[in-house]
Design a protein around this motif. Structure first.
Motif, PDB file in Angstrom:
ATOM      1  N   SER A  33       0.828  -1.201   0.000  1.00  0.00           N
ATOM      2  CA  SER A  33       0.000   0.000   0.000  1.00  0.00           C
ATOM      3  C   SER A  33       0.863   1.251   0.000  1.00  0.00           C
ATOM      4  O   SER A  33       1.736   1.409   0.859  1.00  0.00           O
ATOM      5  N   GLU A  34       0.599   2.124  -0.944  1.00  0.00           N
ATOM      6  CA  GLU A  34       1.285   3.411  -0.990  1.00  0.00           C
ATOM      7  C   GLU A  34       0.975   4.227   0.269  1.00  0.00           C
ATOM      8  O   GLU A  34       1.822   4.961   0.759  1.00  0.00           O
ATOM      9  N   GLY A  35      -0.221   4.049   0.825  1.00  0.00           N
ATOM     10  CA  GLY A  35      -0.632   4.779   2.027  1.00  0.00           C
ATOM     11  C   GLY A  35       0.008   4.278   3.299  1.00  0.00           C
ATOM     12  O   GLY A  35       0.088   4.999   4.292  1.00  0.00           O
ATOM     13  N   PRO A  51      -8.187   1.738  -5.159  1.00  0.00           N
ATOM     14  CA  PRO A  51      -7.447   2.682  -4.318  1.00  0.00           C
ATOM     15  C   PRO A  51      -8.142   2.846  -2.967  1.00  0.00           C
ATOM     16  O   PRO A  51      -9.345   2.616  -2.842  1.00  0.00           O
ATOM     17  N   SER A  52      -7.390   3.250  -1.976  1.00  0.00           N
ATOM     18  CA  SER A  52      -7.982   3.521  -0.665  1.00  0.00           C
ATOM     19  C   SER A  52      -8.798   4.808  -0.745  1.00  0.00           C
ATOM     20  O   SER A  52      -8.783   5.523  -1.743  1.00  0.00           O
ATOM     21  N   ASN A  92     -17.365   1.220  -8.244  1.00  0.00           N
ATOM     22  CA  ASN A  92     -16.797   1.517  -9.550  1.00  0.00           C
ATOM     23  C   ASN A  92     -15.926   0.375 -10.062  1.00  0.00           C
ATOM     24  O   ASN A  92     -15.381  -0.404  -9.291  1.00  0.00           O
ATOM     25  N   ALA A  93     -15.783   0.346 -11.375  1.00  0.00           N
ATOM     26  CA  ALA A  93     -14.849  -0.596 -11.988  1.00  0.00           C
ATOM     27  C   ALA A  93     -13.425  -0.111 -11.717  1.00  0.00           C
ATOM     28  O   ALA A  93     -13.177   1.081 -11.584  1.00  0.00           O
ATOM     29  N   ASN A  94     -12.519  -1.043 -11.615  1.00  0.00           N
ATOM     30  CA  ASN A  94     -11.109  -0.729 -11.420  1.00  0.00           C
ATOM     31  C   ASN A  94     -10.315  -1.254 -12.598  1.00  0.00           C
ATOM     32  O   ASN A  94     -10.504  -2.387 -13.016  1.00  0.00           O
ATOM     33  N   MET A  95      -9.416  -0.431 -13.099  1.00  0.00           N
ATOM     34  CA  MET A  95      -8.530  -0.891 -14.158  1.00  0.00           C
ATOM     35  C   MET A  95      -7.395  -1.663 -13.502  1.00  0.00           C
ATOM     36  O   MET A  95      -6.738  -1.163 -12.583  1.00  0.00           O
ATOM     37  N   VAL A  96      -7.183  -2.890 -13.954  1.00  0.00           N
ATOM     38  CA  VAL A  96      -6.136  -3.740 -13.395  1.00  0.00           C
ATOM     39  C   VAL A  96      -5.134  -4.037 -14.501  1.00  0.00           C
ATOM     40  O   VAL A  96      -5.499  -4.502 -15.578  1.00  0.00           O
TER      41      VAL A  96
END
Length: 144
Positions: A33-35, A51-52, A92-96
């Motif tokens: 996690s970037e966070g 994303p968080s 929402n849809a997430n781009m993977v």
């Protein structure tokens, strides 16, 4: 009149060779996690794609055993797929994006945002993952 005693007639039914399906489960998985750049998620049973709430990114990793296939077996592969099963109620849809790792020696409990394995910069495959679909199939045939 021709002598028909030396003619042979044969009829054969052509049967396709059997198809062998192989299924490989990951031997390791984790996320970073970037966070929370120092937190390792090695003991978590799920991975996050979205994303968080503060917009920080997550990167997830799957590790598989290397398999040994003969050249003939490799030539006969019809398809290779990665199937992701999703859960949750993200609206929402997430781009993977799927990337090939440059180093598969990572250990689940040692990966965090700062120590995550390097990977190739060009995505192998990109799809949108829709929460209501529950399963998303990535075609990896070209990478086998």
């Amino acid at each position: 009149m021709a002598d028909v005693s030396n003619l042979i007639f044969a009829q054969a039914k052509m049967v396709e060779p059997p198809v062998t399906k192989l299924k490989f489960e990951p031997i390791k998985d984790t996320m970073a996690s970037e966070g929370e750049p120092l937190l390792d998620y090695g003991d978590y049973s799920a991975m996050q794609l979205s994303p968080s709430s503060d917009g920080k990114k997550f990167t997830s990793f799957l590790g598989f055993d290397k398999i040994s296939l003969t050249p003939t077996q490799l030539q006969n592969i019809k398809y290779a797929r990665l199937i992701l099963t999703t859960s949750g109620s993200h609206p929402n849809a997430n781009m993977v994006n799927l990337y090939e790792s440059l180093d598969n020696s990572w250990v689940e409990r040692s990966v965090n945002w700062k120590t995550k394995p390097a990977y190739k910069q060009t995505a192998m495959n990109t799809l949108f993952v829709y929460p209501e679909d529950k399963k998303t199939v990535f075609d990896l045939t070209d990478y086998v």
